[in-house]
Design a protein around this motif. Structure first.
Motif, PDB file in Angstrom:
ATOM      1  N   CYS A  23       0.924  -1.219  -0.022  1.00  0.00           N
ATOM      2  CA  CYS A  23      -0.106   0.145   0.056  1.00  0.00           C
ATOM      3  C   CYS A  23       1.056   1.271  -0.005  1.00  0.00           C
ATOM      4  O   CYS A  23       1.936   1.387   0.681  1.00  0.00           O
ATOM      5  N   TYR A  24       0.405   2.056  -0.905  1.00  0.00           N
ATOM      6  CA  TYR A  24       0.962   3.502  -0.633  1.00  0.00           C
ATOM      7  C   TYR A  24      -0.148   4.606  -0.933  1.00  0.00           C
ATOM      8  O   TYR A  24      -0.768   4.610  -2.239  1.00  0.00           O
ATOM      9  N   ASN A  25      -0.747   5.260   0.104  1.00  0.00           N
ATOM     10  CA  ASN A  25      -1.618   6.114  -0.055  1.00  0.00           C
ATOM     11  C   ASN A  25      -2.894   5.333  -0.732  1.00  0.00           C
ATOM     12  O   ASN A  25      -3.379   5.797  -1.587  1.00  0.00           O
ATOM     13  N   GLU A  26      -3.293   4.805   0.057  1.00  0.00           N
ATOM     14  CA  GLU A  26      -4.764   3.831  -0.302  1.00  0.00           C
ATOM     15  C   GLU A  26      -5.706   3.857   0.872  1.00  0.00           C
ATOM     16  O   GLU A  26      -6.514   3.060   1.131  1.00  0.00           O
ATOM     17  N   GLU A  27      -5.799   4.678   1.726  1.00  0.00           N
ATOM     18  CA  GLU A  27      -6.748   5.184   2.679  1.00  0.00           C
ATOM     19  C   GLU A  27      -8.376   4.877   2.130  1.00  0.00           C
ATOM     20  O   GLU A  27      -9.090   4.426   2.999  1.00  0.00           O
ATOM     21  N   ALA A  28      -8.627   5.271   0.932  1.00  0.00           N
ATOM     22  CA  ALA A  28      -9.891   5.058   0.443  1.00  0.00           C
ATOM     23  C   ALA A  28     -10.268   3.691   0.336  1.00  0.00           C
ATOM     24  O   ALA A  28     -11.558   3.330  -0.065  1.00  0.00           O
ATOM     25  N   ALA A  29      -9.670   2.936   0.101  1.00  0.00           N
ATOM     26  CA  ALA A  29      -9.622   1.563  -0.330  1.00  0.00           C
ATOM     27  C   ALA A  29      -9.360   0.369   0.592  1.00  0.00           C
ATOM     28  O   ALA A  29      -9.782  -0.543   0.556  1.00  0.00           O
ATOM     29  N   ILE A  30      -8.313   0.631   1.303  1.00  0.00           N
ATOM     30  CA  ILE A  30      -7.470  -0.407   2.093  1.00  0.00           C
ATOM     31  C   ILE A  30      -8.478  -1.095   3.140  1.00  0.00           C
ATOM     32  O   ILE A  30      -8.298  -2.399   3.318  1.00  0.00           O
ATOM     33  N   GLY A  31      -9.176  -0.240   3.825  1.00  0.00           N
ATOM     34  CA  GLY A  31     -10.271  -1.005   4.706  1.00  0.00           C
ATOM     35  C   GLY A  31     -11.283  -2.102   4.212  1.00  0.00           C
ATOM     36  O   GLY A  31     -11.274  -2.941   4.746  1.00  0.00           O
ATOM     37  N   LYS A  32     -11.663  -1.635   2.986  1.00  0.00           N
ATOM     38  CA  LYS A  32     -12.659  -2.566   2.052  1.00  0.00           C
ATOM     39  C   LYS A  32     -11.702  -3.845   1.817  1.00  0.00           C
ATOM     40  O   LYS A  32     -12.157  -5.000   1.803  1.00  0.00           O
ATOM     41  N   VAL A  33     -10.760  -3.697   1.104  1.00  0.00           N
ATOM     42  CA  VAL A  33      -9.911  -4.912   0.671  1.00  0.00           C
ATOM     43  C   VAL A  33      -9.594  -5.792   1.818  1.00  0.00           C
ATOM     44  O   VAL A  33      -9.916  -7.007   1.928  1.00  0.00           O
ATOM     45  N   VAL A  34      -9.145  -5.375   3.102  1.00  0.00           N
ATOM     46  CA  VAL A  34      -8.979  -6.096   4.260  1.00  0.00           C
ATOM     47  C   VAL A  34     -10.194  -6.829   4.679  1.00  0.00           C
ATOM     48  O   VAL A  34     -10.126  -8.119   4.892  1.00  0.00           O
ATOM     49  N   HIS A  35     -11.330  -6.064   4.653  1.00  0.00           N
ATOM     50  CA  HIS A  35     -12.519  -6.639   4.974  1.00  0.00           C
ATOM     51  C   HIS A  35     -13.029  -7.943   4.029  1.00  0.00           C
ATOM     52  O   HIS A  35     -13.354  -9.148   4.555  1.00  0.00           O
ATOM     53  N   ASP A  36     -12.846  -7.730   3.003  1.00  0.00           N
ATOM     54  CA  ASP A  36     -13.157  -8.619   1.926  1.00  0.00           C
ATOM     55  C   ASP A  36     -12.185  -9.880   1.917  1.00  0.00           C
ATOM     56  O   ASP A  36     -12.671 -11.185   1.695  1.00  0.00           O
ATOM     57  N   LEU A  37     -10.858  -9.643   2.235  1.00  0.00           N
ATOM     58  CA  LEU A  37     -10.200 -10.804   2.449  1.00  0.00           C
ATOM     59  C   LEU A  37     -10.388 -11.547   3.627  1.00  0.00           C
ATOM     60  O   LEU A  37     -10.367 -12.799   3.720  1.00  0.00           O
ATOM     61  N   ARG A  38     -10.645 -10.913   4.768  1.00  0.00           N
ATOM     62  CA  ARG A  38     -10.926 -11.367   5.961  1.00  0.00           C
ATOM     63  C   ARG A  38     -12.390 -12.487   5.934  1.00  0.00           C
ATOM     64  O   ARG A  38     -12.577 -13.491   6.237  1.00  0.00           O
TER      65      ARG A  38
END
Length: 322
Positions: free
Chosen positions: A11-26
């Motif tokens: 990740c580099y400056n992905e505050e808009a997307a990183i939360g959803k990516v982690v939730h989907d992986l979980r």
């Protein structure tokens, strides 16, 4: 004992997307450890990743290749998934990709991108991807259709035999060529590819990154296929030598004189250089063969991916201790 599964999200400056990516992986892989590697972000990427429940690690040297190099060295897992943190890939397919790795067993499963919206690829990226992938297919093998995909799953033995020398976005090319040169079992699975979410900005630079990838392909061809590379160079030099020398030979046969002696010397020198280049290529081919043998033996130190991890070979235990 269940196999260890890890997910790595550069990740580099992905505050808009990183939360959803982690939730989907979980949601797809609840048993996996999810690592978000912050690559010197200046926004709230780290806070959003921690809030979503990821393990955050930091790699200050900018570039995706540096992140992959660090993650592959640090993480011990029987299956390791990498996915970009921009939410353009369908993270819900993670379970299927990991299962396919174990079922093969394969050393690499690539998420081949299927564009579900017309604007998923930036202008020129789709064409560039096809051109670069076609170049790699012609040089190293046909077992790939989307060389630049950033959504992949790897076995432990792939991870620990991969040198990871790239610095930036060309790392996917290096991954692909590594698998092709060692003829590692690889599978592809189509995954949806969509636009970035609002507020997320691409870090790719079309022409600069494309040129870096092309340079890497040429460099890998020189190192991995030295006889082919040097044969092409020797062939070009031979054509130049013949273009300069044939008229002089024709003139000598007709008149018995060499009217342009410097040109004759130049033609002969270029032909000698061509022969030397060709011989160097064959010598390097022998060294490359030995290097591939060593890489193959390093790869075979680890067992094939399997869901049964109760039995661990002694060599793997020794490797872990080391």
């Amino acid at each position: 004992m269940n196999p260890a599964i890890a997910c790595v999200v550069p990740c580099y400056n992905e505050e808009a997307a990183i939360g959803k990516v982690v939730h989907d992986l979980r949601a797809s892989l609840p048993e996996a450890v999810i690592y978000v590697y912050d690559n010197a972000s200046t926004d709230n990427t780290v806070a959003e990743a921690l809030k979503a429940g990821a393990v955050v690690r930091h790699e200050p040297r900018k570039g995706k290749g540096n992140v992959i190099r660090r993650a592959f060295a640090d993480i011990e897992a029987d299956a390791l998934l990498i996915i970009d943190g921009d939410d353009t890939y369908d993270a819900s397919r993670a379970r299927e990709m990991v299962e396919l790795l174990f079922e093969g067993p394969y050393d690499q499963v690539v998420g081949a991108r299927r564009e579900i919206v017309d604007t998923a690829y930036r202008a020129g990226h789709a064409v560039g991807n096809k051109m670069l992938t076609g170049t790699v297919r012609s040089l190293f093998g046909n077992d790939v259709s989307d060389m630049l995909s950033g959504y992949r799953v790897f076995s432990r033995r792939y991870i620990k035999s991969f040198p990871a020398l790239s610095h930036e976005f060309e790392t996917e090319t290096e991954m692909t060529v590594h698998a092709l040169s060692l003829r590692l079992p690889t599978a592809e699975m189509e995954v949806d590819f969509k636009d970035r979410p609002a507020g997320s900005v691409s870090k790719l630079r079309t022409y600069r990154d494309g040129w870096r990838i092309l340079k890497l392909i040429l460099g890998l061809a020189r190192r991995q296929r030295p006889s082919l590379f040097h044969s092409v160079v020797a062939g070009l030099l031979t054509l130049v030598s013949l273009a300069l020398g044939v008229p002089l030979i024709s003139e000598f046969i007709r008149t018995g004189t060499v009217p342009r002696l410097p040109t004759a010397v130049l033609a002969a020198a270029i032909m000698i250089i061509a022969v030397l280049v060709l011989l160097v290529g064959y010598i390097l081919e022998s060294f490359m063969h030995m290097r591939q043998e060593q890489a193959r033996l390093a790869h075979l130190r680890y067992p094939a991916p399997t869901r049964d991890t109760d039995f661990v070979p002694d060599m793997l235990q020794d490797a872990k201790k080391a």
